[in-house]
Write a protein that holds these residues in place. Sequence first.
Motif, short mmCIF file in Angstrom:
data_model
loop_
_atom_site.label_atom_id
_atom_site.label_comp_id
_atom_site.label_asym_id
_atom_site.label_seq_id
_atom_site.Cartn_x
_atom_site.Cartn_y
_atom_site.Cartn_z
N GLY A 151 0.80 -1.23 0.00
CA GLY A 151 0.00 0.00 0.00
C GLY A 151 0.83 1.28 0.00
O GLY A 151 0.28 2.37 -0.02
N ARG A 152 2.17 1.15 0.01
CA ARG A 152 3.01 2.36 0.06
C ARG A 152 4.16 2.24 -0.94
O ARG A 152 4.87 1.22 -0.98
CB ARG A 152 3.56 2.54 1.48
N SER A 153 4.33 3.30 -1.76
CA SER A 153 5.38 3.24 -2.79
C SER A 153 6.03 4.61 -2.94
O SER A 153 5.53 5.61 -2.42
CB SER A 153 4.76 2.83 -4.12
N PHE A 154 7.13 4.65 -3.65
CA PHE A 154 7.77 5.93 -3.97
C PHE A 154 8.44 5.80 -5.33
O PHE A 154 8.54 4.70 -5.88
CB PHE A 154 8.79 6.33 -2.88
N GLU A 155 8.86 6.94 -5.86
CA GLU A 155 9.48 6.93 -7.20
C GLU A 155 10.99 7.12 -7.06
O GLU A 155 11.44 7.95 -6.27
CB GLU A 155 8.97 8.11 -8.02
N THR A 156 11.72 6.40 -7.89
CA THR A 156 13.17 6.64 -7.93
C THR A 156 13.55 7.03 -9.35
O THR A 156 12.89 6.62 -10.31
CB THR A 156 13.96 5.40 -7.47
N ASN A 157 14.61 7.82 -9.48
CA ASN A 157 15.06 8.25 -10.80
C ASN A 157 16.31 7.50 -11.25
O ASN A 157 16.85 7.76 -12.32
CB ASN A 157 15.36 9.75 -10.82
N GLN A 158 16.77 6.58 -10.41
CA GLN A 158 17.89 5.78 -10.88
C GLN A 158 17.83 4.36 -10.37
O GLN A 158 17.36 4.10 -9.29
CB GLN A 158 19.22 6.44 -10.54
N MET A 159 18.27 3.47 -11.24
CA MET A 159 18.31 2.06 -10.88
C MET A 159 19.75 1.61 -11.05
O MET A 159 20.39 1.89 -12.07
CB MET A 159 17.42 1.24 -11.83
N ASP A 160 20.25 0.90 -10.07
CA ASP A 160 21.64 0.45 -10.09
C ASP A 160 21.70 -0.91 -10.79
O ASP A 160 21.18 -1.90 -10.28
CB ASP A 160 22.11 0.36 -8.63
N ASP A 161 22.36 -0.92 -11.97
CA ASP A 161 22.50 -2.16 -12.75
C ASP A 161 22.97 -3.34 -11.91
O ASP A 161 22.45 -4.45 -12.02
CB ASP A 161 23.59 -1.96 -13.82
N ALA A 162 23.97 -3.08 -11.09
CA ALA A 162 24.58 -4.19 -10.33
C ALA A 162 23.56 -4.78 -9.36
O ALA A 162 23.52 -6.01 -9.16
CB ALA A 162 25.81 -3.68 -9.57
N VAL A 163 22.73 -3.92 -8.77
CA VAL A 163 21.74 -4.43 -7.81
C VAL A 163 20.61 -5.14 -8.56
O VAL A 163 20.08 -6.15 -8.07
CB VAL A 163 21.22 -3.29 -6.90
N VAL A 164 20.26 -4.65 -9.76
CA VAL A 164 19.24 -5.36 -10.55
C VAL A 164 19.77 -6.76 -10.87
O VAL A 164 19.07 -7.76 -10.75
CB VAL A 164 18.88 -4.60 -11.86
N ARG A 165 21.05 -6.82 -11.26
CA ARG A 165 21.64 -8.13 -11.56
C ARG A 165 21.62 -9.04 -10.34
O ARG A 165 21.33 -10.22 -10.42
CB ARG A 165 23.09 -7.97 -12.05
N GLN A 166 21.94 -8.44 -9.20
CA GLN A 166 21.93 -9.22 -7.96
C GLN A 166 20.52 -9.75 -7.67
O GLN A 166 20.35 -10.90 -7.26
CB GLN A 166 22.40 -8.31 -6.83
N ALA A 167 19.52 -8.87 -7.93
CA ALA A 167 18.13 -9.28 -7.70
C ALA A 167 17.77 -10.45 -8.62
O ALA A 167 17.15 -11.43 -8.20
CB ALA A 167 17.19 -8.10 -7.94
N ILE A 168 18.18 -10.35 -9.89
CA ILE A 168 17.90 -11.44 -10.83
C ILE A 168 18.58 -12.72 -10.36
O ILE A 168 17.99 -13.80 -10.39
CB ILE A 168 18.34 -11.04 -12.26
N GLY A 169 19.80 -12.56 -9.88
CA GLY A 169 20.52 -13.73 -9.34
C GLY A 169 19.76 -14.36 -8.19
O GLY A 169 19.64 -15.59 -8.09
N MET A 170 19.21 -13.54 -7.30
CA MET A 170 18.45 -14.08 -6.16
C MET A 170 17.17 -14.78 -6.59
O MET A 170 16.72 -15.72 -5.97
CB MET A 170 18.06 -12.95 -5.21
N MET A 171 16.57 -14.25 -7.68
CA MET A 171 15.30 -14.84 -8.14
C MET A 171 15.51 -16.16 -8.87
O MET A 171 14.59 -16.97 -8.96
CB MET A 171 14.61 -13.87 -9.11
N ALA A 172 16.70 -16.34 -9.46
CA ALA A 172 16.93 -17.50 -10.32
C ALA A 172 16.67 -18.80 -9.57
O ALA A 172 17.15 -18.98 -8.45
CB ALA A 172 18.36 -17.47 -10.85
N PRO A 173 15.89 -19.69 -10.17
CA PRO A 173 15.52 -20.91 -9.45
C PRO A 173 16.67 -21.89 -9.24
O PRO A 173 16.65 -22.65 -8.27
CB PRO A 173 14.45 -21.55 -10.34
#
Length: 401
Positions: A361-383
């Motif tokens: 129910g609560r969100s905010f906007e960001t103007n930048q996304m860190d590639d390395a952290v997105v990659r880390q997130a994908i790594g965590m999601m990988a089955p």
Amino acid sequence: VSQSVHGFSVPFRFPVTFTRGIWRCTNPTLLQTVRSLERHRQHRVLVVVDDQVARARPALLADIEAYCSACAGGLALVAPPLLVPGGEAAKNDLSHCFSILQRIHDVGLDRQSFVVVLGGGAVLDVASFAAAIAHRGIRTIRLPTTVLSQADSGIAVKNGLNLFGKKNFIGTFVPPFAVLNDLDFLDSLERRDTAAGIAEVIKVALLRDPALFDEVEAHAAAIAGGDSTKIAAVVQRSAELHLAHVCGSGDPFELGSARPLDFGHWAAHKLESMTRHRLRHGEAVAIGMTLDLTYAMLMGYLNEQVLRRVRAVIRAVGLPEWDDALLEPGPEGRLEVLSGLEEFREHLGGELHVTLVQAIGRSFETNQMDDAVVRQAIGMMAPSVRQRSAVATIGAAHTVQ
Ligand SMILES: NC(=O)c1ccc[n+]([C@@H]2O[C@H](COP(=O)([O-])OP(=O)(O)OC[C@H]3O[C@@H](n4cnc5c(N)ncnc54)[C@H](O)[C@@H]3O)[C@@H](O)[C@H]2O)c1
Ligand SMILES: [Zn+2]
């Protein structure tokens, strides 16, 4: 230099009605809608139908013709219903838009006539676009037939077609004349399409309504099993929340670059294109939300328990949290999905705006996304371990802003 500034504002109003059995001759909803501006004349109507809906409901075309004959005093069907291929194929090939324009031309529809479009979000987008550009705009009545389009896209004020491999590259902002949501249509949807629509319900619940999230969570198994009462309840609430946003956000035509309801959508749009629409829009949104929730958790914005809770609901309603496309390398060895960030920014114009969820129910906007952290997130999601190590070897880290 002589300059003067002029302007005007035009109020837009459109009814959104929930009904059942819209083509039963005793149901006055459509007739009343076409007559709402001029009660005493006969209104010319072209009906465009999603061919998969017609296939799933063999009596549909005859019902449409019977309804229009029964209401002949108020509306005239100018031609037999025009079938358009259902699903994303309708948006990927301009010829479908062209055949609707051709039919509008052939039957001589004018700006006081109606295009009534019945189908999923894709067919609604194509027919709404064709109606928006013919004579610079013919009144359009939308009859959404999927969970997604009744809960979200059908009540929106925009339309779009895909071009150059980009989602919604062409399109317009035009409020519909009316939206008539017939909940009976949801009964013939495939489970996969019901789940895909629920992804947008989960999305708007995460952004705006913890009680709706609780409801989806409590009834996830029933929703996945096709329980029409439970599905109708969450669809109606989601539609209310989307309408409140369109009518109350102050930016219905998205002139600014913020797009608060597009949570999870930067990755979703990219994954849809990368998989050539093997993934449904809603499925891609489920994966995109999982990615941005995991990202928010890694950045310290979101509690890990909330992440687990949302992922459990995504699974329970029958949605995917992962697709191997997330591992695809792009040019320069960077993960291809990451170029979705640049494409999203280009589509918005100006700055990148990505919505991140901090709590249900609560969100905010960001103007930048860190590639390395997105990659880390994908790594965590990988089955699997193999996939996790694959992520680690792809791409150099840099920050997109
Ligand atoms: N204009 C907007 O603001 C907006 C917003 C969100 C999404 N969209 C677009 O909506 C599209 C997705 O829409 P969708 O999720 O409705 O999927 P869809 O239109 O692709 O429909 C999914 C499938 O279900 C079939 N179908 C539709 N209704 C049915 C019924 N009642 N019974 C049986 N089969 C039925 C369709 O023919 C199709 O094969 C995407 O292209 C997305 O970009 C537009
Ligand atoms: Zn969406």
